[in-house]
Design an enzyme around this catalytic site. Structure first.
Site, PDB file in Angstrom:
ATOM      1  N   ASP A 543       5.922  11.122  -3.968  1.00  0.00           N
ATOM      2  CA  ASP A 543       4.834  10.203  -4.311  1.00  0.00           C
ATOM      3  C   ASP A 543       3.976  10.859  -5.394  1.00  0.00           C
ATOM      4  OD1 ASP A 543       3.230   7.679  -3.328  1.00  0.00           O
ATOM      5  OD2 ASP A 543       1.763   9.275  -3.654  1.00  0.00           O
ATOM      6  N   ASP A 586       4.818   3.791  -6.673  1.00  0.00           N
ATOM      7  CA  ASP A 586       4.903   5.147  -7.237  1.00  0.00           C
ATOM      8  C   ASP A 586       5.676   6.079  -6.314  1.00  0.00           C
ATOM      9  OD1 ASP A 586       2.976   5.028  -5.244  1.00  0.00           O
ATOM     10  OD2 ASP A 586       1.730   6.596  -6.134  1.00  0.00           O
TER      11      ASP A 586
END
Length: 716
Positions: A543, A586
């Site tokens: 992430d 993301d």
């Protein structure tokens, strides 16, 4: 377990094997019209039968629901493959390009998304078992259930209409084929209609068993009869529109097995049989002279031959044999064009007679359909028949005493005419095609034979030319060639589009990494491989830190650049067997087969360092990015792929809690070995982050100074 459900399941499994066998038989001839979609149709039907059988005999409610859901894949694809097969089989597929075919799968795709999502209530309002001793699940359909049903019945009825239209359009053997296909598909859908409507219309006769899958057993038996008795996988309709019924020549269309597929009216007249008796019959039975010629030819050989048929009126025929190939280069059949050359042969015989018989011959030649010209040894015309005037526009008075060079069009060069004269002066017969100019100025193509006439001493005294106007035939041949070229180009475009669609289905459009669907499909296979080979694999969940703030502050364009930059890092720093994908937003995930936890951690640290070395200058400010990584392995951290994925996700969020910008390995008590990196950025490094004229440029630098401290453990 109720014995009745076991018996029904056994019947469904029998249909599964029948369907797979029919699909295999059809796919072996997938180059023929519609056989590829017929194979897919049979695979979907077999899949539906198999999954429905498993639903009936499964006692576990969660597993029964699972079989119930995945059987919908077969239910919603059968109508689409049926319609595509009907369109391809009846030569109507040219109206559907690749993008239109893709539209047929939009509603089924939405259906599958609803079934396997929290919004399944839009499709099934409720699911409950019929009994605890096996049997089906009873489902109450939601709004989208009836939308899907509407598409299913629309495509089934539309395909049935196309087949029914073909039944009346094509006589003889095609009619039997089309009826078998039509009856075979309508039986299960009539059973399905009864299943859907009987509860509302005939509640006293309602039976909770869906007879659709059982009806496919009957369909399989009917199609087996069609394949082995009617041979509908061997015969494919060829459009009669390409054959002009008014052509004054016999045109035969044969399939690859030398069976008569089509014949024009002239062929029926010459062979003395009607269209119904000719189509479907082997050429050996109805035209043995042609069969003997074909036996001496290779499959792909094009050529000419002459035969005599002993019908009510014996004829000498000149055959032009042209092989037909499909888009795969396989032999699909032959087109045989036969021209009556009886008159020409008679003229050739007459030309071998003495010159004193020419006046007797002229009365017969003058009524011949072919043009006949007699010249002296210098090429000056001494006699023409009526057909010559009709073809060229020149009367006999215009031609007599003149050299026939006045017909020259300029298309053939001097070398052509030199070869022609050398042939006939040597006492040989010349045959070929020539382009001449009509008296009115337009060009026409003639097929011409020039033969020398010898006197009693063997000296050439005259030449006789027999000519036929083949302009229309040549134009038709060019039109057919152009049509074949366009069809080949269209098929190449369709194949290319299908390849692009397959690639788009598994790729993230922004980063061009694999999408989440690929990872989830790969996990089960990787677990099976790991169990078989007694090896493990690791999953890294990644992430980007503070990505939302980055997006909010600098905009999505900067965010997209950050995502694509990290995707490039993964592409350049993963093995060939690794699966790198964008998991969503993301988040990224990397599946590493045969990787140890330590090896996965080192690789994750490499990605993290490489990513942190990318800096962005935007509006005079440096933007530094980092990422957090969570790692889990199989089988230490999960008994299946989804469990390992969940463990990696937990490790990722633990990394976030611990301050981000680090790699964490999953531990049940969250005890991890943590690498904490203290970046000491010197003034030289800061000088690299200057604002440039391009505010979107990423600046690589040589790397930070790193000091590492090993966490002694604990959740802190």
């Amino acid at each position: 377990m109720n014995i009745n459900w076991i018996l029904v399941s056994g019947i469904l499994l029998l249909n599964f094997f029948i369907s797979i066998y029919l699909a295999w038989r059809s796919w072996s001839k997938h180059w023929q019209g519609g056989q590829d979609f017929f194979a897919l149709l049979m695979i979907s039907a077999g899949y539906y039968s198999l999954t429905y059988a498993l639903e009936l005999i499964t006692l576990s409610i969660p597993l029964k629901i699972f079989w119930f859901k995945i059987e919908n894949i077969g239910i919603i694809t059968i109508p689409v493959f049926w319609f595509l097969f009907a369109s391809r089989y009846t030569q109507n597929a040219r109206w559907f390009s690749g993008k239109y075919v893709a539209l047929f799968f939009v509603i089924p795709l939405i259906t599958l998304m609803l079934i396997f999502s929290p919004f399944e209530k839009f499709y099934y309002v409720s699911l409950q078992p019929f009994s605890n001793a096996g049997g089906p699940l009873l489902a109450a359909g939601g709004f989208w259930y009836w939308v899907q049903a509407a598409q299913n019945y629309f495509l089934v009825l539309l395909g049935a209409f196309v087949i029914l239209r073909t039944t009346f359009r094509y006589p003889g053997i095609y009619r039997g084929q089309s009826l078998v296909i039509l009856v075979g598909i309508l039986i299960p859908w009539l059973a399905n209609a009864y299943y859907l409507l009987s509860r509302m219309i005939f509640p006293q006769y309602y039976i909770p068993l869906n007879f659709t899958a059982l009806a496919f057993v009957v369909t399989g038996l009917i199609y087996s009869f069609g394949i082995f008795r009617l041979g509908f996988l061997d015969l494919a309709p060829i459009a009669r529109e390409i054959i002009f019924e008014n052509i004054p020549e016999m045109v035969l269309v044969l399939d690859a097995a030398n069976r008569m597929v089509d014949v024009n009216s002239m062929g029926q007249k010459w062979l003395g049989l009607g269209h119904e008796k000719l189509t479907g019959s082997h050429i050996r039975v109805i035209f043995k002279e042609l069969y003997e010629v074909l036996e001496s030819y290779d499959d792909f050989q094009q050529g000419n031959a002459e035969v005599r048929i002993n019908s009510a009126s014996p004829r000498d025929l000149e055959l032009v044999i042209t092989p037909l190939t499909d888009s795969q280069g396989q032999l699909a059949g032959r087109v045989v064009v036969a021209r009556d050359i009886t008159s020409r042969n008679q003229a050739m015989i007459l030309m071998n007679q003495r010159n004193d018989l020419i006046h007797l011959q002229s009365s017969a030649l003058n009524v011949a359909v072919n043009a006949v010209v007699i010249t002296d040894v210098n090429g000056r015309c001494i006699w023409v028949n009526r057909a010559f005037s009709e073809i060229s526009g020149y009367s006999s008075d215009d031609a007599l005493g003149k050299n026939l060079s006045f017909l020259k069009s300029g298309v053939q060069d001097d070398k052509f005419y030199k070869t022609l004269w050398e042939t006939i002066k040597a006492g040989n017969t010349w045959q070929g095609e020539i382009v001449n100019r009509h008296k009115l100025g337009h060009l026409f193509v003639e097929e011409m034979t020039i033969a020398p006439v010898n006197n009693d001493k063997g000296v050439v005294t005259n030449y006789i030319a027999v000519k036929q106007d083949i302009t229309a035939r040549k134009r038709m041949e060019l039109d057919l060639q152009e049509a074949n070229r366009r069809m080949k180009f269209q098929m190449e475009e369709i194949i290319s589009l299908q390849d692009k669609l397959r690639e788009q289905a598994i790729r993230d459009p922004l980063t061009e990494l694999y999408n989440r669907r690929v990872l989830e499909e790969t996990l089960d296979r990787e677990v099976s491989h790991a169990r078989r080979d007694e090896k493990g694999f690791c999953i890294a969940m990644i992430d980007i830190d503070n990505f939302k703030g980055l997006n909010d502050r600098y905009g999505h364009r900067v965010g997209d650049l950050v995502l694509t930059s990290f995707a490039k890092i993964l592409e350049n720093n993963t093995r060939r067997g690794d699966i790198a994908c964008r998991f969503g937003g993301d988040e990224f995930a990397v599946l590493m087969p045969n990787a140890s936890v330590e090896g996965a951690r080192k690789r994750a640290q490499q990605w993290r360092r490489a990513f942190q070395m990318l800096h962005q200058s935007f509006n005079g400010q440096e933007v530094q990015v980092s990422l957090s990584v969570g790692i889990a392995s199989y089988p230490q951290h999960g008994v299946d792929g989804m469990a390992v994925l969940e463990s990696a996700d937990k490790a990722l969020y633990r990394s976030k809690e611990k301050g981000k910008n680090q790699v964490m390995i999953f531990e049940e008590d969250y005890t991890c070995q943590i690498k904490i990196f203290d970046y000491q950025v010197t003034a030289d490094h800061k000088a690299l982050f200057q604002v440039t004229k391009n505010p979107w440029r990423f600046w690589p630098f040589s790397g930070p100074k790193i000091s590492s401290v090993k966490n002694a453990g604990g959740k802190g």
